[in-house]
Design a protein around this motif. Structure first.
Motif, PDB file in Angstrom:
ATOM      1  N   ILE A   8      54.186 -48.272 -37.112  1.00 48.00           N
ATOM      2  CA  ILE A   8      53.300 -47.516 -37.792  1.00 48.00           C
ATOM      3  C   ILE A   8      51.978 -47.700 -37.425  1.00 48.00           C
ATOM      4  N   ILE A   9      51.318 -46.667 -36.670  1.00 46.13           N
ATOM      5  CA  ILE A   9      50.033 -46.505 -36.051  1.00 46.13           C
ATOM      6  C   ILE A   9      48.767 -45.874 -37.036  1.00 46.13           C
ATOM      7  N   ILE A  10      47.747 -46.943 -37.276  1.00 49.27           N
ATOM      8  CA  ILE A  10      46.843 -46.733 -37.967  1.00 49.27           C
ATOM      9  C   ILE A  10      45.402 -46.410 -37.173  1.00 49.27           C
ATOM     10  N   ASN A  11      44.837 -45.456 -37.194  1.00 52.70           N
ATOM     11  CA  ASN A  11      43.278 -45.296 -36.452  1.00 52.70           C
ATOM     12  C   ASN A  11      42.509 -46.372 -37.381  1.00 52.70           C
ATOM     13  N   ILE A  12      41.841 -47.032 -36.655  1.00 50.36           N
ATOM     14  CA  ILE A  12      41.035 -48.113 -37.402  1.00 50.36           C
ATOM     15  C   ILE A  12      39.772 -47.389 -38.179  1.00 50.36           C
ATOM     16  N   ARG A  13      39.395 -46.118 -37.634  1.00 54.34           N
ATOM     17  CA  ARG A  13      38.481 -45.433 -38.272  1.00 54.34           C
ATOM     18  C   ARG A  13      38.777 -45.172 -39.615  1.00 54.34           C
ATOM     19  N   GLU A  14      40.079 -45.163 -39.996  1.00 57.52           N
ATOM     20  CA  GLU A  14      40.439 -45.004 -41.237  1.00 57.52           C
ATOM     21  C   GLU A  14      39.734 -45.978 -42.423  1.00 57.52           C
ATOM     22  N   ALA A  15      39.582 -47.328 -41.838  1.00 57.70           N
ATOM     23  CA  ALA A  15      39.155 -48.377 -42.543  1.00 57.70           C
ATOM     24  C   ALA A  15      37.670 -48.112 -42.838  1.00 57.70           C
ATOM     25  N   ASP A  16      36.849 -47.276 -42.270  1.00 54.33           N
ATOM     26  CA  ASP A  16      35.435 -46.966 -42.388  1.00 54.33           C
ATOM     27  C   ASP A  16      35.465 -45.946 -43.585  1.00 54.33           C
ATOM     28  N   ASP A  17      34.791 -46.535 -44.330  1.00 55.44           N
ATOM     29  CA  ASP A  17      34.535 -45.537 -45.646  1.00 55.44           C
ATOM     30  C   ASP A  17      33.936 -44.216 -45.246  1.00 55.44           C
ATOM     31  N   VAL A  18      33.033 -44.350 -44.579  1.00 50.12           N
ATOM     32  CA  VAL A  18      32.299 -43.020 -44.393  1.00 50.12           C
ATOM     33  C   VAL A  18      33.244 -41.960 -43.493  1.00 50.12           C
ATOM     34  N   GLU A  19      33.731 -42.696 -42.524  1.00 50.74           N
ATOM     35  CA  GLU A  19      34.749 -41.602 -41.746  1.00 50.74           C
ATOM     36  C   GLU A  19      35.823 -41.059 -42.588  1.00 50.74           C
ATOM     37  N   PRO A  55      65.367 -49.344 -38.081  1.00 53.84           N
ATOM     38  CA  PRO A  55      64.295 -49.924 -36.747  1.00 53.84           C
ATOM     39  C   PRO A  55      63.543 -51.281 -37.085  1.00 53.84           C
ATOM     40  N   LYS A  56      62.983 -51.929 -36.321  1.00 57.59           N
ATOM     41  CA  LYS A  56      62.113 -53.018 -36.512  1.00 57.59           C
ATOM     42  C   LYS A  56      60.772 -52.230 -37.065  1.00 57.59           C
ATOM     43  N   LEU A  57      60.020 -53.190 -38.111  1.00 61.57           N
ATOM     44  CA  LEU A  57      58.851 -52.638 -38.583  1.00 61.57           C
ATOM     45  C   LEU A  57      57.680 -53.178 -37.870  1.00 61.57           C
ATOM     46  N   VAL A  58      56.868 -52.457 -37.361  1.00 57.36           N
ATOM     47  CA  VAL A  58      55.534 -52.978 -36.450  1.00 57.36           C
ATOM     48  C   VAL A  58      54.476 -52.168 -36.739  1.00 57.36           C
ATOM     49  N   PHE A  59      53.334 -52.961 -37.028  1.00 57.75           N
ATOM     50  CA  PHE A  59      52.008 -52.122 -37.162  1.00 57.75           C
ATOM     51  C   PHE A  59      51.017 -52.257 -36.193  1.00 57.75           C
ATOM     52  N   ASP A  60      50.291 -51.094 -35.691  1.00 57.98           N
ATOM     53  CA  ASP A  60      49.404 -51.186 -34.749  1.00 57.98           C
ATOM     54  C   ASP A  60      48.279 -50.519 -35.345  1.00 57.98           C
ATOM     55  N   ASP A 115      39.842 -43.438 -24.539  1.00 54.85           N
ATOM     56  CA  ASP A 115      40.041 -41.998 -23.833  1.00 54.85           C
ATOM     57  C   ASP A 115      40.815 -41.063 -24.448  1.00 54.85           C
ATOM     58  N   THR A 116      41.988 -41.508 -25.167  1.00 52.81           N
ATOM     59  CA  THR A 116      42.749 -40.415 -25.955  1.00 52.81           C
ATOM     60  C   THR A 116      42.501 -40.794 -27.293  1.00 52.81           C
ATOM     61  N   PRO A 117      42.658 -39.793 -28.111  1.00 56.15           N
ATOM     62  CA  PRO A 117      42.439 -39.697 -29.641  1.00 56.15           C
ATOM     63  C   PRO A 117      43.948 -40.622 -30.141  1.00 56.15           C
ATOM     64  N   VAL A 118      43.697 -41.398 -31.299  1.00 56.87           N
ATOM     65  CA  VAL A 118      44.789 -42.060 -32.005  1.00 56.87           C
ATOM     66  C   VAL A 118      45.120 -41.428 -33.197  1.00 56.87           C
ATOM     67  N   TYR A 119      46.388 -40.898 -33.090  1.00 50.72           N
ATOM     68  CA  TYR A 119      46.720 -40.378 -34.568  1.00 50.72           C
ATOM     69  C   TYR A 119      47.458 -41.377 -35.294  1.00 50.72           C
ATOM     70  N   THR A 120      46.993 -41.305 -36.558  1.00 50.60           N
ATOM     71  CA  THR A 120      47.853 -41.911 -37.516  1.00 50.60           C
ATOM     72  C   THR A 120      49.389 -41.777 -37.895  1.00 50.60           C
ATOM     73  N   GLY A 121      50.198 -42.745 -37.648  1.00 43.29           N
ATOM     74  CA  GLY A 121      51.573 -41.834 -37.862  1.00 43.29           C
ATOM     75  C   GLY A 121      52.371 -42.874 -37.806  1.00 43.29           C
ATOM     76  N   HIS A 122      53.635 -42.362 -37.627  1.00 44.75           N
ATOM     77  CA  HIS A 122      55.104 -43.479 -37.619  1.00 44.75           C
ATOM     78  C   HIS A 122      55.877 -42.890 -36.417  1.00 44.75           C
ATOM     79  N   ASP A 123      56.342 -43.882 -35.656  1.00 39.13           N
ATOM     80  CA  ASP A 123      57.318 -43.478 -34.473  1.00 39.13           C
ATOM     81  C   ASP A 123      58.483 -44.562 -34.468  1.00 39.13           C
ATOM     82  N   ASN A 124      59.763 -44.226 -35.027  1.00 37.32           N
ATOM     83  CA  ASN A 124      60.679 -45.376 -34.955  1.00 37.32           C
ATOM     84  C   ASN A 124      60.328 -46.898 -35.134  1.00 37.32           C
ATOM     85  N   GLY A 125      59.906 -46.931 -36.572  1.00 35.53           N
ATOM     86  CA  GLY A 125      59.633 -48.184 -37.066  1.00 35.53           C
ATOM     87  C   GLY A 125      57.970 -48.609 -36.689  1.00 35.53           C
TER      88      GLY A 125
END
Ligand SMILES: [Zn+2]
Ligand SMILES: [Zn+2]
Ligand SMILES: [Zn+2]
Ligand SMILES: [Zn+2]
Length: 350
Positions: free
Chosen positions: A160-171, A137-142, A148-158
């Motif tokens: 790759i979703i990363i919750n931006i909270r992961e870029a916050d050192d404390v979180e 599949p094509k590789l795409v990053f979100d 309103d809904t929580p974002v789960y870091t994960g992969h779905d058919n090409g």
């Protein structure tokens, strides 16, 4: 990551946008794949400062306007075909809401980690699905925030979703402690999710039987059942003999993603330790690579412990884990070899 040279001979690092010795602007050149200094032309364009390359370049839009990239783009002969984003930025489809204070900094960290990990993928010649090729599949990053809904870091058919909270050192550190992980980093997230991507690209429908023989059957129990059981019971007490991490015990897909991620750790660390860039990991003996990685790891861990930091290489490589790593090593070598052959073929027929 290796280091690079400015035309003034000062050392340049992968993330540099300027040479600290001569103040020339720096760029990641897409042709020679090095960070070099930019030599300005009269018309606002540039040349790559590496003499043997001298590619005709402009800066990525995210470099000039958004300050989250240091990439260059080759200038096309056809102005209609001219790209404005570099090859790495083009893969990002969803960026954080920049009207929210602090989000630009989080985005910059995400792009930096993403570029670094893609550099290793390119070093290994692994195929990347792009609109302009037929790799699926094509590789795409979100990069998304909880709304309103929580974002789960994960992969779905090409994708790759990363919750931006992961870029916050404390979180991220809070999550690391809550999930009892020895490490939790942005590069680690990208490497793990790319493991899922390459399962889809290199194993699904092609090598499922050999994969199942080593990692187990991903169909039973199914993923949701395995997930629920893992969060209820945790990993088996003796997981370390067979798995690279506790999370890898959850399901054969996670086992592969964790193993693949660790393989990318190994490649990038050995590449850095020995300046192996350009040297082919494919021809190398896997047992020797693992032994070398453990040697470097022990030294780095002891250095970190002296400074009160977490271990750089927390994994233990028993025989079963080594077998899985070496499976990934062969898989990557095969895929890298065919990508290279295709490139040669395209070059020959173009
Ligand atoms: Zn310089
Ligand atoms: Zn260049
Ligand atoms: Zn860019
Ligand atoms: Zn996963």
């Amino acid at each position: 990551m290796k280091t690079f040279r400015c035309v003034c001979n000062n050392q340049l690092f992968f993330g540099n946008t300027v040479c600290l010795a001569c103040q020339r602007e720096a760029v990641f050149c897409p042709r020679c794949r090095e960070v070099t200094s930019l030599v300005p032309n009269d018309d606002g364009t540039f040349h790559c400062g590496k003499e043997s390359c001298a590619a005709h370049l402009q800066k990525c839009h995210n470099y000039v306007t958004e300050f989250v990239c240091n990439g260059g783009i080759e200038i096309s002969d056809d102005p209609e075909q001219q790209q404005t984003l570099c090859e790495h930025c083009r893969l990002t489809e969803v960026i954080p809401d920049l009207t929210i204070e602090g989000n630009r900094e989080l985005w910059a960290r995400l792009e930096d980690a993403k570029r670094r990990v893609l550099y290793t993928i390119e070093l290994l010649n692994l195929p990347i699905g792009r609109t302009e090729n037929d790799v699926e599949p094509k590789l795409v990053f979100d990069f998304e925030a909880d709304l309103d809904t929580p974002v789960y870091t994960g992969h779905d058919n090409g994708r790759i979703i990363i919750n931006i909270r992961e870029a916050d050192d404390v979180e991220r550190e809070k999550a690391r402690v809550a999930f009892r992980e020895p490490q939790r980093t942005l590069v680690g997230h990208f490497r793990h999710e790319l493991g899922h991507y390459y399962w889809d690209t290199l194993i699904k429908g092609q090598r499922e039987e050999e994969y199942r023989a080593l990692f187990g059957d991903e169909r039973s129990p199914d993923y949701d059942t395995a997930l629920a059981a893992y969060y209820q019971n945790g990993p088996a007490a003796d997981w370390q003999g067979n798995y690279i991490s506790a999370y890898a015990t959850m399901h054969p897909w996670e086992d592969f993603a964790e193993t693949f991620g660790t393989y990318l750790d190994l490649v990038s660390i050995l590449d850095t330790a020995r300046h192996r860039n350009g040297r082919d990991f494919r021809g190398q003996d896997c047992a020797k690579l693992l032994a070398e990685y453990q040697q470097v790891g022990i030294l780095a861990n002891e250095l970190n412990r002296e400074m009160g930091l977490k271990d750089l290489v927390p994994e233990v490589f028993g025989p079963k884990v080594a077998e899985k790593i070496c499976y990934v090593h062969r898989l990557v070598a095969n895929a890298g070899a065919s990508t290279k052959d295709e490139k040669r073929l395209t070059a020959a027929t173009a």
